[in-house]
Design a protein around this motif. Structure first.
Motif, PDB file in Angstrom:
ATOM      1  N   CYS A 110      -6.265  -3.886  -2.743  1.00 16.60           N
ATOM      2  CA  CYS A 110      -5.743  -2.796  -2.794  1.00 16.60           C
ATOM      3  C   CYS A 110      -6.384  -1.766  -1.804  1.00 16.60           C
ATOM      4  O   CYS A 110      -7.497  -2.014  -1.673  1.00 16.60           O
ATOM      5  N   ARG A 111      -5.628  -0.869  -1.598  1.00 12.57           N
ATOM      6  CA  ARG A 111      -6.436   0.087  -0.869  1.00 12.57           C
ATOM      7  C   ARG A 111      -6.154   1.763  -1.345  1.00 12.57           C
ATOM      8  O   ARG A 111      -5.029   1.747  -2.236  1.00 12.57           O
ATOM      9  N   PRO A 112      -6.917   2.810  -1.129  1.00 14.11           N
ATOM     10  CA  PRO A 112      -6.945   3.896  -1.913  1.00 14.11           C
ATOM     11  C   PRO A 112      -6.000   5.069  -1.521  1.00 14.11           C
ATOM     12  O   PRO A 112      -6.342   5.974  -0.844  1.00 14.11           O
ATOM     13  N   THR A 113      -4.737   4.520  -1.290  1.00 16.01           N
ATOM     14  CA  THR A 113      -3.716   5.282  -0.596  1.00 16.01           C
ATOM     15  C   THR A 113      -2.646   5.499  -1.574  1.00 16.01           C
ATOM     16  O   THR A 113      -1.539   6.212  -1.263  1.00 16.01           O
ATOM     17  N   GLY A 114      -2.626   5.446  -2.505  1.00 19.61           N
ATOM     18  CA  GLY A 114      -1.727   5.439  -3.809  1.00 19.61           C
ATOM     19  C   GLY A 114      -1.653   6.793  -4.404  1.00 19.61           C
ATOM     20  O   GLY A 114      -2.497   7.567  -4.153  1.00 19.61           O
ATOM     21  N   GLU A 115      -0.554   7.013  -5.421  1.00 20.77           N
ATOM     22  CA  GLU A 115      -0.585   8.490  -6.045  1.00 20.77           C
ATOM     23  C   GLU A 115      -0.076   7.938  -7.342  1.00 20.77           C
ATOM     24  O   GLU A 115       0.749   7.277  -7.624  1.00 20.77           O
ATOM     25  N   LEU A 116      -0.809   8.355  -8.593  1.00 16.93           N
ATOM     26  CA  LEU A 116      -0.751   7.988  -9.924  1.00 16.93           C
ATOM     27  C   LEU A 116      -0.727   9.514 -10.669  1.00 16.93           C
ATOM     28  O   LEU A 116      -1.929   9.943 -10.751  1.00 16.93           O
ATOM     29  N   MET A 117       0.222   9.614 -11.426  1.00 18.81           N
ATOM     30  CA  MET A 117       0.387  10.934 -12.264  1.00 18.81           C
ATOM     31  C   MET A 117      -0.196  12.116 -11.499  1.00 18.81           C
ATOM     32  O   MET A 117      -1.127  12.728 -12.060  1.00 18.81           O
ATOM     33  N   GLY A 118       0.008  12.303 -10.188  1.00 18.82           N
ATOM     34  CA  GLY A 118      -0.143  13.397  -9.492  1.00 18.82           C
ATOM     35  C   GLY A 118      -1.645  13.305  -8.729  1.00 18.82           C
ATOM     36  O   GLY A 118      -2.008  13.944  -8.041  1.00 18.82           O
TER      37      GLY A 118
END
Length: 238
Positions: A110-118
Motif C-alpha cells: 500500500c502507499r499512503p495516498t488514500g482517504e478514509l472518513m475524511g
C-alpha cells in the motif's frame, strides 16, 4: 487462475495446514493452480520502521532495506488471483508470524495516498492491475464455536487487511472450532489441545471455501478494494 495459501502456523502438519491444504484442493477442483506458502520456512525479519517503503510512492511493490524472503512472497501475491490467509488462534489472535509478515506487507503493498472518513494519507493499494479474491481460515485449539466472538479477534483483522493489501474482496471466512476426540475428565482439561482434531465437516468446509474463492474469480464477481465498503463493515460482527 492462481490461488495461494499464506499459512502462518508453526506446526507444518497441524490442523491449520490440513485445512489450508484442503482449501487449495477445493480451488484446484475448479481448475486453479495452487500453492501453499508456509511462512515458517521463509526468512521473514521484523520491520525496522525505517519508512523506506512509506516514502516510496511510485513502486508497484514498495522498496525495503531488508534483504530477506518477504519480497519473493509479495511478488507471489502480486501475481496471484486469490489469496487465502490461514493462522491458528493464539491468545485470541493470529500468530506472531502472521503479524510480522503483514506488518512488512502494509506499506510495501500500500502507499499512503488514500482517504478514509475524511482522513488523508491512509493506505491505498499499490496492486491495481486486478481485483483479488481473499478468504481467511483460523483454527482454534480448545474453544468451541459458541465462544468464537470472544476468542477470534484475528479474523476481522485479516479480513480488513486482505481487502486493502491485495486490492480485492473477501469472499468467505472459516473458524475451525475445537472438537475434542472424546469427553475429558476434569484433570485433563489443562491438556485439551492434545485431544483436539478436525472433523469431516470441517475439512469439507475448508474444501468449499477454496472452491468459493475460485468460483468467484471464474464469475468475475470480485470487486477491487473500496474504502466505503470497509467503513460499512465496521458495524458488522463475526
Amino acid at each position: 487462475m492462481k490461488i495461494i495459501g499464506v499459512n502462518a502456523t508453526y506446526r507444518p502438519e497441524g490442523t491449520t495446514t490440513r485445512l489450508t491444504r484442503k482449501a487449495l484442493e477445493g480451488a484446484a477442483s475448479c481448475g486453479a493452480a495452487t500453492e501453499m506458502i508456509l511462512l515458517r520456512e521463509y526468512d521473514i525479519q521484523q520491520c525496522r520502521n525505517c519508512l523506506t517503503c512509506y516514502k516510496d510512492l511510485d513502486s508497484e511493490i514498495g522498496a525495503c532495506v531488508i534483504r530477506d524472503d518477504v519480497r519473493s512472497i509479495l511478488e507471489k501475491i502480486r501475481d496471484a488471483d486469490g489469496i487465502i490467509l490461514a493462522s491458528p488462534v493464539h491468545c485470541s489472535f493470529v500468530t506472531g508470524l502472521m503479524m510480522c509478515f503483514m506488518e512488512r506487507a502494509t506499506w510495501t503493498l500500500c502507499r499512503p495516498t488514500g482517504e478514509l472518513m475524511g482522513l488523508k494519507g491512509t493506505p491505498q493499494p499499490r496492486l491495481l492491475g486486478k481485483a483479488r479474491a481473499s478468504a481467511t481460515i483460523v483454527s482454534a485449539g480448545a474453544v468451541p464455536i459458541e465462544f468464537r466472538r470472544y476468542c477470534d479477534l484475528g479474523t476481522p483483522w485479516m479480513k480488513e487487511m486482505a481487502e486493502m493489501l491485495f486490492n480485492g474482496e473477501l469472499i468467505c471466512d472459516m473458524y475451525a472450532a475445537a472438537v475434542l476426540t472424546r469427553q475429558l475428565d476434569d484433570n485433563e482439561w489443562s491438556r485439551a489441545y492434545l485431544f483436539r482434531d478436525l472433523t469431516e465437516e470441517q475439512m469439507q468446509e475448508a474444501f468449499d471455501l477454496g472452491k468459493k474463492v475460485a468460483e468467484a474469480l471464474e464469475k468475475g464477481a470480485v470487486r477491487p478494494y473500496d474504502p466505503a465498503r470497509y467503513v460499512a463493515s465496521l458495524s458488522t460482527e463475526l
